[in-house]
Design a protein around this motif. Structure first.
Motif, PDB file in Angstrom:
ATOM      1  N   ALA A 167     -22.403 -17.093 -59.733  1.00 44.78           N
ATOM      2  CA  ALA A 167     -21.814 -17.306 -58.403  1.00 44.78           C
ATOM      3  C   ALA A 167     -21.650 -15.989 -57.661  1.00 44.78           C
ATOM      4  N   GLY A 168     -21.190 -14.959 -58.370  1.00 43.69           N
ATOM      5  CA  GLY A 168     -21.034 -13.650 -57.744  1.00 43.69           C
ATOM      6  C   GLY A 168     -22.368 -13.079 -57.278  1.00 43.69           C
ATOM      7  N   MET A 169     -23.417 -13.264 -58.101  1.00 42.98           N
ATOM      8  CA  MET A 169     -24.733 -12.750 -57.734  1.00 42.98           C
ATOM      9  C   MET A 169     -25.300 -13.520 -56.556  1.00 42.98           C
ATOM     10  N   ALA A 170     -25.070 -14.831 -56.509  1.00 39.03           N
ATOM     11  CA  ALA A 170     -25.561 -15.639 -55.393  1.00 39.03           C
ATOM     12  C   ALA A 170     -24.935 -15.166 -54.078  1.00 39.03           C
ATOM     13  N   ILE A 171     -23.622 -14.957 -54.095  1.00 39.97           N
ATOM     14  CA  ILE A 171     -22.943 -14.435 -52.904  1.00 39.97           C
ATOM     15  C   ILE A 171     -23.472 -13.047 -52.560  1.00 39.97           C
ATOM     16  N   GLY A 172     -23.651 -12.227 -53.581  1.00 45.44           N
ATOM     17  CA  GLY A 172     -24.132 -10.866 -53.362  1.00 45.44           C
ATOM     18  C   GLY A 172     -25.532 -10.817 -52.785  1.00 45.44           C
ATOM     19  N   LEU A 173     -26.405 -11.727 -53.213  1.00 42.65           N
ATOM     20  CA  LEU A 173     -27.775 -11.764 -52.682  1.00 42.65           C
ATOM     21  C   LEU A 173     -27.786 -12.222 -51.229  1.00 42.65           C
ATOM     22  N   LEU A 174     -27.028 -13.272 -50.939  1.00 46.48           N
ATOM     23  CA  LEU A 174     -27.002 -13.802 -49.577  1.00 46.48           C
ATOM     24  C   LEU A 174     -26.418 -12.782 -48.602  1.00 46.48           C
ATOM     25  N   LEU A 175     -25.246 -12.264 -48.949  1.00 47.28           N
ATOM     26  CA  LEU A 175     -24.609 -11.273 -48.087  1.00 47.28           C
ATOM     27  C   LEU A 175     -25.414  -9.979 -48.045  1.00 47.28           C
ATOM     28  N   GLY A 176     -25.973  -9.597 -49.190  1.00 44.08           N
ATOM     29  CA  GLY A 176     -26.763  -8.378 -49.248  1.00 44.08           C
ATOM     30  C   GLY A 176     -28.007  -8.439 -48.378  1.00 44.08           C
ATOM     31  N   PHE A 177     -28.620  -9.620 -48.280  1.00 42.22           N
ATOM     32  CA  PHE A 177     -29.808  -9.773 -47.444  1.00 42.22           C
ATOM     33  C   PHE A 177     -29.476  -9.495 -45.983  1.00 42.22           C
ATOM     34  N   PHE A 178     -28.391 -10.093 -45.491  1.00 41.95           N
ATOM     35  CA  PHE A 178     -28.015  -9.878 -44.093  1.00 41.95           C
ATOM     36  C   PHE A 178     -27.508  -8.455 -43.860  1.00 41.95           C
ATOM     37  N   LEU A 179     -26.851  -7.879 -44.870  1.00 42.40           N
ATOM     38  CA  LEU A 179     -26.430  -6.484 -44.746  1.00 42.40           C
ATOM     39  C   LEU A 179     -27.639  -5.553 -44.661  1.00 42.40           C
ATOM     40  N   SER A 180     -28.678  -5.870 -45.414  1.00 40.92           N
ATOM     41  CA  SER A 180     -29.881  -5.031 -45.379  1.00 40.92           C
ATOM     42  C   SER A 180     -30.549  -5.096 -44.014  1.00 40.92           C
ATOM     43  N   LEU A 181     -30.548  -6.297 -43.393  1.00 42.05           N
ATOM     44  CA  LEU A 181     -31.106  -6.418 -42.052  1.00 42.05           C
ATOM     45  C   LEU A 181     -30.253  -5.647 -41.049  1.00 42.05           C
ATOM     46  N   GLY A 182     -28.926  -5.754 -41.198  1.00 38.91           N
ATOM     47  CA  GLY A 182     -28.044  -5.007 -40.309  1.00 38.91           C
ATOM     48  C   GLY A 182     -28.189  -3.513 -40.496  1.00 38.91           C
ATOM     49  N   ARG A 183     -28.331  -3.094 -41.757  1.00 34.24           N
ATOM     50  CA  ARG A 183     -28.484  -1.664 -42.071  1.00 34.24           C
ATOM     51  C   ARG A 183     -29.755  -1.093 -41.459  1.00 34.24           C
ATOM     52  N   SER A 184     -30.788  -1.930 -41.335  1.00 37.22           N
ATOM     53  CA  SER A 184     -32.065  -1.476 -40.789  1.00 37.22           C
ATOM     54  C   SER A 184     -32.193  -1.726 -39.289  1.00 37.22           C
ATOM     55  N   SER A 185     -31.202  -2.364 -38.698  1.00 37.77           N
ATOM     56  CA  SER A 185     -31.274  -2.727 -37.289  1.00 37.77           C
ATOM     57  C   SER A 185     -31.218  -1.501 -36.390  1.00 37.77           C
ATOM     58  N   SER A 186     -31.882  -1.598 -35.242  1.00 36.50           N
ATOM     59  CA  SER A 186     -31.818  -0.522 -34.248  1.00 36.50           C
ATOM     60  C   SER A 186     -30.554  -0.610 -33.411  1.00 36.50           C
ATOM     61  N   ARG A 187     -29.841  -1.724 -33.523  1.00 39.05           N
ATOM     62  CA  ARG A 187     -28.602  -1.916 -32.766  1.00 39.05           C
ATOM     63  C   ARG A 187     -27.437  -1.284 -33.535  1.00 39.05           C
ATOM     64  N   PHE A 188     -26.763  -0.341 -32.919  1.00 40.83           N
ATOM     65  CA  PHE A 188     -25.721   0.415 -33.604  1.00 40.83           C
ATOM     66  C   PHE A 188     -24.553  -0.471 -34.029  1.00 40.83           C
ATOM     67  N   TYR A 189     -24.251  -1.545 -33.265  1.00 39.15           N
ATOM     68  CA  TYR A 189     -23.124  -2.403 -33.606  1.00 39.15           C
ATOM     69  C   TYR A 189     -23.425  -3.294 -34.812  1.00 39.15           C
ATOM     70  N   LEU A 190     -24.674  -3.343 -35.248  1.00 42.95           N
ATOM     71  CA  LEU A 190     -25.036  -4.007 -36.501  1.00 42.95           C
ATOM     72  C   LEU A 190     -25.234  -2.972 -37.617  1.00 42.95           C
ATOM     73  N   ARG A 191     -25.840  -1.854 -37.263  1.00 37.11           N
ATOM     74  CA  ARG A 191     -26.181  -0.848 -38.271  1.00 37.11           C
ATOM     75  C   ARG A 191     -24.958  -0.153 -38.843  1.00 37.11           C
ATOM     76  N   TRP A 192     -24.038   0.300 -38.006  1.00 38.71           N
ATOM     77  CA  TRP A 192     -22.914   1.088 -38.499  1.00 38.71           C
ATOM     78  C   TRP A 192     -21.884   0.278 -39.287  1.00 38.71           C
ATOM     79  N   PRO A 193     -21.532  -0.950 -38.850  1.00 38.30           N
ATOM     80  CA  PRO A 193     -20.646  -1.754 -39.711  1.00 38.30           C
ATOM     81  C   PRO A 193     -21.257  -2.041 -41.080  1.00 38.30           C
ATOM     82  N   SER A 194     -22.588  -2.267 -41.111  1.00 44.68           N
ATOM     83  CA  SER A 194     -23.263  -2.526 -42.389  1.00 44.68           C
ATOM     84  C   SER A 194     -23.224  -1.282 -43.270  1.00 44.68           C
ATOM     85  N   ARG A 195     -23.485  -0.124 -42.678  1.00 46.20           N
ATOM     86  CA  ARG A 195     -23.446   1.125 -43.443  1.00 46.20           C
ATOM     87  C   ARG A 195     -22.045   1.413 -43.964  1.00 46.20           C
ATOM     88  N   LEU A 196     -21.052   1.157 -43.113  1.00 45.22           N
ATOM     89  CA  LEU A 196     -19.662   1.392 -43.518  1.00 45.22           C
ATOM     90  C   LEU A 196     -19.271   0.485 -44.677  1.00 45.22           C
TER      91      LEU A 196
END
Length: 232
Positions: free
Chosen positions: A41-70
């Motif tokens: 269950a923990g890994m499932a949550i981690g994969l789902l959330l991690g996928f969207f965090l990775s997209l946010g981390r790679s985004s050119s939009r600072f309001y998605l990139r910086w919260p993800s990095r933080l």
């Protein structure tokens, strides 16, 4: 220097008592379903959330990139035990209560998401830009390209490090014993309280975790073979 009679004088049954281990095995194994369920269950949550965090981390939009990095920086830089305590012992002070199992799943999921995000991000970036260009030439949308072209190729690259996260997660579930989750360590402690033989019981737990991790590693190897497009 170890004397020649050291091993003869050592009482090996005090190091590991096979009879006690065998008799205690059913009791300790009662905690195995909790270990497996919390890990999955923990890994499932981690994969789902991690996928969207990775997209946010790679985004050119600072309001998605910086919260993800933080988020990623904070979760990777703080102990998971702290979040177990915060969720289980801290949240009730503001009127939020949850079971020990729920707190464990959420804590492990939130923590593993940070590691998964970096793995997924690196794996997605490892796919050549030519794949994106070819997909656009074929008329694929962004999400169609991600789903049908990029993710299948990135999956094989991500499998080994993601498996390492899963292995760490399985072993980290032993920390859930501190908030009274009845997993294997918790059951072992009950037997230790009755017999006083901590060495035997903790070695027994180690011998259970070992084949469990071997099974996970074997699954990883089979999945790698399945996604090995070059061999196909």
């Amino acid at each position: 220097m170890i004397s020649p009679t050291f091993f003869q004088e050592m009482e090996l049954d005090k190091l590991f008592n096979p009879r006690l281990a065998w008799e205690s095995l059913p009791t300790v194994l009662e905690g195995l379903p909790y270990t497996i369920a919390i890990s999955l269950a923990g890994m499932a949550i981690g994969l789902l959330l991690g996928f969207f965090l990775s997209l946010g981390r790679s985004s050119s939009r600072f309001y998605l990139r910086w919260p993800s990095r933080l988020y990623i920086s904070f979760m990777r830089g703080t102990p998971i035990l702290v979040f177990l305590f915060l969720l289980y012992f801290g949240l009730p002070f503001i009127g939020i209560t949850m079971t020990a199992v729920t707190a464990s799943v959420i804590a492990f999921g939130l923590n593993s998401a940070a590691y998964n995000a970096e793995i997924i991000r690196a794996s997605l970036k490892s796919v050549s830009n030519g794949q994106w260009e070819a997909s656009r030439a074929l008329g694929f949308s962004y999400w169609q390209t991600v789903r049908f072209v990029i993710i299948p190729q990135a999956t094989r690259i991500a499998l080994p490090p993601l498996t390492n996260v899963m292995l760490d997660l399985v072993k980290a579930t032993s920390l859930a014993a501190v908030i009274s989750v009845p997993e294997m360590i918790q059951h072992a402690k009950i037997v230790i309280g009755r017999t006083g033989d901590a060495m035997t019981l903790y070695l027994l737990v180690a011998f259970i975790y070992w084949p469990l991790c071997i099974i996970i590693a074997t699954i990883q190897e089979r999945l790698e073979a399945r996604y090995d497009f070059h061999k196909k």
